[in-house]
Design an enzyme around this catalytic site. Structure first.
Site: not given
Ligand code: 13P
Length: 250
Positions: A11-13, A97, A99, A168, A174, A213, A234-235
């Site tokens: 997930n590149w966000k 998600h 977010e 999640e 993150g 993470s 993500g990251g």
């Protein structure tokens, strides 16, 4: 438990640029996507779907979006529809998600409508559920994730076998804090039981991803849990070496 191919989804966000996307995709494609053992997807900002579609066509990398409109078409300024995502090669779309739930106030009901809308057009929704740290500390984890998933099950009915679920924990996103494999597995087992109650044995075949993470060093122990069928990353999905190393752990 039937052996399912793991799904490793990045997930590149809200990250990327035409230039950095091209470099990242090239490095990922230069690596081993382990098509025998897993499916690999990347969920990119919608404006980049066209670029990534042309860079990845026929190369065994699935494409996804990070959100979709609950509406089919029409006067919804700023929204992107399921049919638009499909036209640009998306196979998956993340819905719910944390977010989106947190910053855009998306309700369980709205998330369920988005999941249903995606399914109706043959796009696989990756339905995210997860508790905050406060909810975990008050012992509400199970209630929260079951409530979030129940809204989707209620709306999509027997089509629930077509969804992907992602657990999640909000506190792990993150933050560098990761659920331990045992903590994650115990929530995945709750979700599995809920999916089996809704879909019978078909519930065994619904993939439940872990996200929060996940990285090159913790992926193997998380992915070896019986009810963890992949990762939503993500990251670490923004660095080809890390993403490939997670794929290698699958
Ligand atoms: P991080 O891997 O950066 O914690 O993000 C997880 C996530 O939110 C994936 O959807």
């Amino acid at each position: 438990m039937p052996s399912l191919k793991k799904l490793i989804a990045g997930n590149w966000k809200m990250n990327g640029s035409l230039e950095s996307n091209a470099a990242l995709i090239q490095s990922i494609l230069d690596g081993d996507l382990r098509a025998d053992a897993c499916e690999v997807a990347i969920c990119v900002p919608s404006v980049y779907l066209h670029q990534i579609q042309s860079l990845t066509e026929g190369k065994g990398l699935y494409l996804g979006a990070q959100d979709v409109s609950a509406h089919e078409k029409g006067a919804y300024t700023g929204e992107v529809s399921v049919s638009m995502l499909k036209e640009f090669g998306a196979s998956f779309v993340i819905v719910g998600h944390s977010e989106r739930r947190q910053f855009h106030h998306e309700s369980d009901q709205l998330v369920a409508i988005k999941a249903e809308r995606a399914l109706a057009s043959g796009l696989t929704p990756i339905v995210c559920v997860g508790e905050t740290m406060q909810e975990r500390e008050s012992g509400a984890t199970e209630v929260i994730v079951k409530r979030q998933l129940a809204a989707v099950i209620h709306l999509v009915g027997h089509c629930v076998t077509e969804i992907v679920v992602a657990y999640e924990p909000v506190w792990a996103i993150g933050t560098g804090l990761t659920a331990t494999p045992d903590q994650a597995q115990s929530v995945h087992a709750v979700l599995r039981a809920q999916l089996k109650a809704a879909a019978g044995e078909g519930g065994e075949k619904i993939r439940i991803l872990y996200g929060g993470s996940m990285n090159a060093s913790n992926a193997k122990s998380l992915l070896s849990q019986p009810d963890i069928d992949g990762g939503l990353i993500g990251g670490a999905a923004l660095k080809a070496a890390d993403f490939l190393s997670i794929i290698a752990s699958a």
